[in-house]
Structures are given as C-alpha cells and as structure tokens.
Scaffold this motif. Structure first.
Motif, short mmCIF file in Angstrom:
data_model
loop_
_atom_site.label_atom_id
_atom_site.label_comp_id
_atom_site.label_asym_id
_atom_site.label_seq_id
_atom_site.Cartn_x
_atom_site.Cartn_y
_atom_site.Cartn_z
N LEU A 1 34.36 36.62 46.80
CA LEU A 1 34.18 35.69 45.69
C LEU A 1 34.52 36.34 44.36
O LEU A 1 34.57 37.58 44.25
N VAL A 2 34.74 35.50 43.36
CA VAL A 2 35.04 35.96 42.01
C VAL A 2 33.92 35.50 41.09
O VAL A 2 33.52 34.33 41.11
N TRP A 3 33.40 36.42 40.29
CA TRP A 3 32.29 36.15 39.38
C TRP A 3 32.75 36.39 37.96
O TRP A 3 33.44 37.37 37.68
N GLU A 4 32.35 35.50 37.05
CA GLU A 4 32.79 35.59 35.65
C GLU A 4 31.59 35.68 34.72
O GLU A 4 30.62 34.94 34.86
N CYS A 5 31.68 36.61 33.76
CA CYS A 5 30.66 36.71 32.72
C CYS A 5 30.75 35.48 31.83
O CYS A 5 31.83 35.17 31.29
N GLN A 6 29.62 34.79 31.67
CA GLN A 6 29.62 33.56 30.88
C GLN A 6 29.62 33.83 29.39
O GLN A 6 29.72 32.90 28.59
N VAL A 7 29.52 35.10 29.00
CA VAL A 7 29.54 35.45 27.58
C VAL A 7 30.93 35.89 27.14
O VAL A 7 31.49 35.38 26.18
N CYS A 8 31.50 36.85 27.85
CA CYS A 8 32.77 37.41 27.38
C CYS A 8 33.95 37.09 28.29
O CYS A 8 35.10 37.38 27.94
N GLY A 9 33.71 36.52 29.47
CA GLY A 9 34.82 36.16 30.35
C GLY A 9 35.30 37.27 31.25
O GLY A 9 36.27 37.09 32.00
N TRP A 10 34.65 38.44 31.23
CA TRP A 10 35.04 39.53 32.13
C TRP A 10 34.85 39.08 33.56
O TRP A 10 33.84 38.44 33.90
N VAL A 11 35.80 39.37 34.43
CA VAL A 11 35.81 38.86 35.79
C VAL A 11 35.59 39.99 36.80
O VAL A 11 36.22 41.05 36.71
N ASP B 1 23.79 36.54 33.93
CA ASP B 1 24.66 35.78 33.04
C ASP B 1 26.09 35.68 33.57
O ASP B 1 27.02 35.37 32.84
N PHE B 2 26.25 35.95 34.88
CA PHE B 2 27.52 35.73 35.56
C PHE B 2 27.42 34.48 36.42
O PHE B 2 26.34 34.11 36.87
N ALA B 3 28.57 33.85 36.64
CA ALA B 3 28.62 32.67 37.51
C ALA B 3 29.77 32.83 38.50
O ALA B 3 30.83 33.36 38.15
N MET B 4 29.56 32.38 39.72
CA MET B 4 30.62 32.40 40.71
C MET B 4 31.62 31.29 40.36
O MET B 4 31.24 30.13 40.22
N VAL B 5 32.88 31.65 40.21
CA VAL B 5 33.87 30.68 39.74
C VAL B 5 34.98 30.38 40.74
O VAL B 5 35.69 29.38 40.60
N ALA B 6 35.16 31.23 41.74
CA ALA B 6 36.28 31.00 42.67
C ALA B 6 36.16 31.91 43.87
O ALA B 6 35.36 32.85 43.90
N LYS B 7 36.98 31.63 44.87
CA LYS B 7 37.17 32.56 45.98
C LYS B 7 38.30 33.49 45.60
O LYS B 7 39.23 33.11 44.89
N SER B 8 38.22 34.71 46.07
CA SER B 8 39.20 35.71 45.69
C SER B 8 40.58 35.39 46.24
O SER B 8 40.75 35.12 47.43
N ILE B 9 41.55 35.40 45.32
CA ILE B 9 42.94 35.21 45.75
C ILE B 9 43.37 36.35 46.65
O ILE B 9 44.10 36.18 47.62
N ALA B 10 42.87 37.56 46.34
CA ALA B 10 43.25 38.73 47.11
C ALA B 10 42.82 38.61 48.56
O ALA B 10 43.43 39.17 49.46
N ALA C 1 47.16 27.95 48.67
CA ALA C 1 47.50 27.51 47.32
C ALA C 1 46.77 28.38 46.31
O ALA C 1 45.72 28.93 46.60
N PRO C 2 47.34 28.54 45.12
CA PRO C 2 46.68 29.35 44.10
C PRO C 2 45.27 28.83 43.82
O PRO C 2 45.02 27.64 43.84
N VAL C 3 44.36 29.77 43.59
CA VAL C 3 42.98 29.42 43.30
C VAL C 3 42.73 29.61 41.82
O VAL C 3 43.04 30.65 41.26
N SER C 4 42.17 28.61 41.16
CA SER C 4 41.88 28.69 39.73
C SER C 4 40.61 29.47 39.49
O SER C 4 39.63 29.34 40.22
N ASN C 5 40.62 30.31 38.44
CA ASN C 5 39.42 31.02 38.03
C ASN C 5 38.63 30.24 36.99
O ASN C 5 37.66 30.73 36.44
N GLU C 6 39.08 29.02 36.69
CA GLU C 6 38.38 28.22 35.70
C GLU C 6 37.05 27.73 36.27
O GLU C 6 36.96 27.40 37.46
N PRO C 7 35.99 27.67 35.46
CA PRO C 7 34.73 27.08 35.93
C PRO C 7 34.95 25.64 36.36
O PRO C 7 35.80 24.95 35.81
#
Length: 467
Positions: free
Chosen positions: A5-15, A51-60, A67-73
């Motif tokens: 899974l891919v997790w994104e910081c909801q403050v700065c966007g670090w993934v 303060d992180f949220a799961m946003v996508a499944k890992s493309i890797a 199909a490409p997976v979006s990292n957008e919330p």
C-alpha cells in the motif's frame, strides 16, 4: 501475499510506498506500514503516523499489465448542488484544506465554500523553510491546485477573493467583488502574518518575509542572483531559514536580540550547542544585538547594528515572528485577545462561527505549530458532522528543522515553577530536562544525537491541554 500500500502525509504530501520502503530513513523495501515504529515521524514535516492516510495500492507491486494507480486521495462523493446556505471556510492553508478533507472523510455532504486571497494552491507551509537546500521552486512545492482540490473534494473554492466585512447577526460575508455570501456556519482559518520591523534607511524595501508560497517565490527569485543573506531573528523560523540557506550555499548572517538561537525555547546550554554548530557550518552569528537601519550601497545593502558595526549583504529576510490575523473577527465584534478567542469546541463568541489554526486562541493558548492545528481539525470536523468533540492537546513537542544540529523541544508551561537540569552537554548533543522541585518532568530540550530520546520523555510529561 497482500498487496503493498501507499501512505501519504496529510500535512506535507510525503509518500511512503511499502514496496519501496524509505532507505534514506532506514526503512527497508517491503516494510509494512504497521511495522514502522509508532514513534516514527514524517521526514518532511515531523508529524506522526496518525496523520498519514492510505491513498493507493503500490504501483511497484501491481502486475505489469495493470492500469495506472492514482495516488490522489479518494474522498467520499459529496452533494454538488444544494439550496442550503453553505459551510464557509475562510483560508486555504493547512488548516482550511485539512478541515475540508476531514469533513468529506466524515461524510459531510453539504455545500462547502472556501475563500482565499491567493491562488489557493495546496502546499505544506513547513516545507518553505527547507526549500532552498532541496532546490525546490515554488511550483515544485505545490501538491494540488485549487482546481484539483475543488474537483476532488466537491468544494466551491473562490481564489483571489478577499472578505471585506463579516456580519455575524445576519450571517453574511461581504466580498471584495462587491457580492455578499450567506453562510450556515463559518470557519475562520485566517492564519498569522509576519511581524513587521520598523527600520530606517533607503534599503528597507529589500526587507523580505516568507509567510506563504508567493512570498517564497518572490524571495527565491530575488536570491537567484545573490550570495549574501541577512536573517533577522534566530527563533524557530529564523533558525530554520538560516540553516536552509547555509546548506544551499549562501553566506548567511544571523542577528538576534537574545543570547543565542531558539533562546526563548531552549536553556542556555542547548542554545549554545546549536549556535556552535551553526557557526562551524559557516553561519555568522550576531547575538545580543539588533539592526537599526538598512542602507543601499553600490554593492548591495548595508545593515547597521546597534553596536555601531555594519554588515554587507545582498538581501534581508525578516523572521522575527508572526501574529494571528484577527482584524476581520475583531471588526465584527468577536472576542479577541492574542488570537480569536474560542472555547474547547473551537466556537467563537458568535454563534456558528469557529476558528482554527494559527489565528485561534484555545484556553488562552495560541500554538502556531502543525500538531495543534491537526488536533483542532479533527475535533471540529467531528463537531460539524453532529458529534460535538472538545479539542485536546497531548504532549506536543516541536521538531525544529535545523539539520545542521537537530532540535526537539517540549517547552514547559508558561510560568511553570521549576528549573532546567542539564543531563548531558556535549558538542554532539545536549539533553536538558525541566523539572519541578519534587522531580516532576514538565518539559525537555534535546539537540543533536539526543533527539532520538524524545519519545521516551513524552510519556512522562503532562498534556498541553488535557481531554
């Protein structure tokens, strides 16, 4: 095997991508999010795992043909059209946009209008003071445009718009366009503005302050052909900018009226240790003094100090602090002190008007840091969606991004009875504990190699604003 899974910081966007890990942070590829220690902090902005949220499944980790997976919330769809007056959020900084996200995540489906005086770009303000060393332009710090945020979170975002007046009785905002806007509930997330110095001289027009992305872009453009930069103020922001500019290759002069960097937060030993590291890195420190005038010269600028000495520089960055933006609230008759006075539910003295972020004063506290802001957002989102929730602050240490010599400080309460005890004072780190006469730990200051101990002390300190 479960997909990564891919997790994104909801403050700065670090993934954080579980498949890739974070080798620079000592986290091996394939490390699951739940296996990362609970006291781990975001390497970009210093917030915790909560303060992180799961946003996508890992493309890797996905099959090559996927199909490409979006990292957008992926927020909960909201009602796009409604006859009811909207919830209005004034401000699109970290407070405003995080509240928008939290409301949609909590299934708030009513109309939301956001108003901002700038272009509404979503970015992490803490990254402004690390952008030079990382060679980040203003455009590269933008995570999402206002258009993207409006589309993804079904919000009416009105950019380059100012509010001229607020009428709490009629629940109406008067906009700079001449239009008026009725609201159901109003959230003031107006932030804080830099304190402006009054200096003499014909070079004062060269005085810059960085408080938003546009300020950063303006200063970065000016600095692109310069070498010598004077930073006024060695508090948290000034120290971070001095650190950043030094590591980016600038010749930095740092001036402060106190005896050392972060002296209002740190005991003398910790401040001196940080100051020594700064000077060893090439920052020229001038403490116990101030600038009285800035004059233009044939080769740049000359800053005159009260001591009679002068400094030859190309640009001047003022970072002496900020004050909450309370003018609109004060003119509307809301209760204000340092900030907009609110109760534990973030409710102001006027019905259906709330305040969060740097402009809010909760229980006498104005905290212009990220962690209190996020606590306010969570509490207010709950309240606005039908479950009243008072805000509380746990132990909220401040991580200062002075990478030349890192600092983590949990200041004791104002006017607390006690003393600093220096447990270690070495060039590579200071450990200082603030204790009462009977030994109760009220705060700590850690620098250098001692910062890793912060979590062990957090459990011993009292909450800043108990539940």
């Amino acid at each position: 095997m479960a997909e990564f899974l891919v997790w994104e910081c909801q403050v700065c966007g670090w993934v954080y991508d579980e498949a890739k890990g974070a080798p620079d942070e000592g986290i091996a590829p394939g490390t699951r999010w739940q296996d990362i220690p609970d006291d781990w902090l975001c390497p970009e902005c210093g917030v915790g795992k909560e303060d992180f949220a799961m946003v996508a499944k890992s493309i890797a980790a996905a099959p090559a043909a996927s199909a490409p997976v979006s990292n957008e919330p992926q927020p909960t769809p909201a009602v796009a059209v409604s006859d009811q007056a909207p919830l209005v959020i004034l401000g699109t900084g970290l407070a405003g946009y995080n509240l928008l996200k939290a409301l949609r995540a909590a299934h708030y489906n009513g109309p939301i209008v956001m108003i901002t005086a700038d272009d509404g770009s979503a970015y992490s303000k803490p990254q402004l003071s690390t952008g030079f060393a990382k060679q980040k332009t203003a455009a590269e710090l933008v995570q999402h445009s206002a258009e993207q945020m409006a589309r993804d979170y079904q919000a009416d975002i009105r950019i380059f718009t100012q509010v001229q007046a607020l009428d709490p009785k009629r629940k109406v905002l008067q906009l700079s366009s001449g239009a008026s806007l009725q609201y159901d509930k109003l959230v003031l997330a107006t932030g804080a503005a830099p304190i402006r110095l009054k200096l003499e001289g014909d070079g004062v027009h060269s005085l810059h302050a960085i408080n938003d992305l546009l300020d950063y872009a303006r200063f970065r453009t000016q600095a692109s052909q310069k070498k010598r930069i004077l930073v006024l103020g060695a508090g948290l922001i000034g120290s971070e900018y001095a650190n950043d500019l030094c590591q980016a290759g600038f010749q930095v002069e740092l001036v402060d009226t106190l005896q050392g960097p972060l002296r209002s937060l740190l005991p003398a030993a910790a401040s001196q240790c940080l100051g020594n590291a700064m000077q060893q890195a090439g920052i020229r420190c001038h403490f116990n003094t101030s600038v009285t005038a800035i004059e233009q010269t044939a080769n740049g600028l000359r800053a005159q100090l009260v001591s009679g000495d002068s400094l030859s520089v190309d640009l001047v960055l003022s970072a002496i602090g900020v004050r909450p933006n309370i003018a609109l609230a004060k003119a509307a008759g809301l209760s204000t002190e340092q900030g907009i006075v609110v109760d534990r539910y973030l409710q102001s003295s006027a019905a259906d008007i709330y305040a969060i972020g740097d402009c809010a004063e909760v229980a006498g506290l104005v905290r212009v840091y990220v962690q209190p802001l996020l606590a306010q957002v969570k509490a207010l989102a709950s309240t606005l969606t039908g479950t009243p929730c008072p805000v509380s602050y746990g132990v909220m240490p401040v991580a200062v991004k002075t990478t030349l010599h890192p600092v983590v400080v949990n200041p004791p309460p104002a006017n607390a009875a006690g003393d600093w005890h220096i447990e270690q004072d070495q060039a590579d780190g200071v450990r200082a504990l603030f204790k009462t006469a009977d030994g109760q730990l009220l705060g700590y200051a850690l620098t250098g190699n001692q910062t890793a101990l912060a979590n062990s002390f957090n459990s011993q300190c009292p909450a800043l604003l108990p539940a």
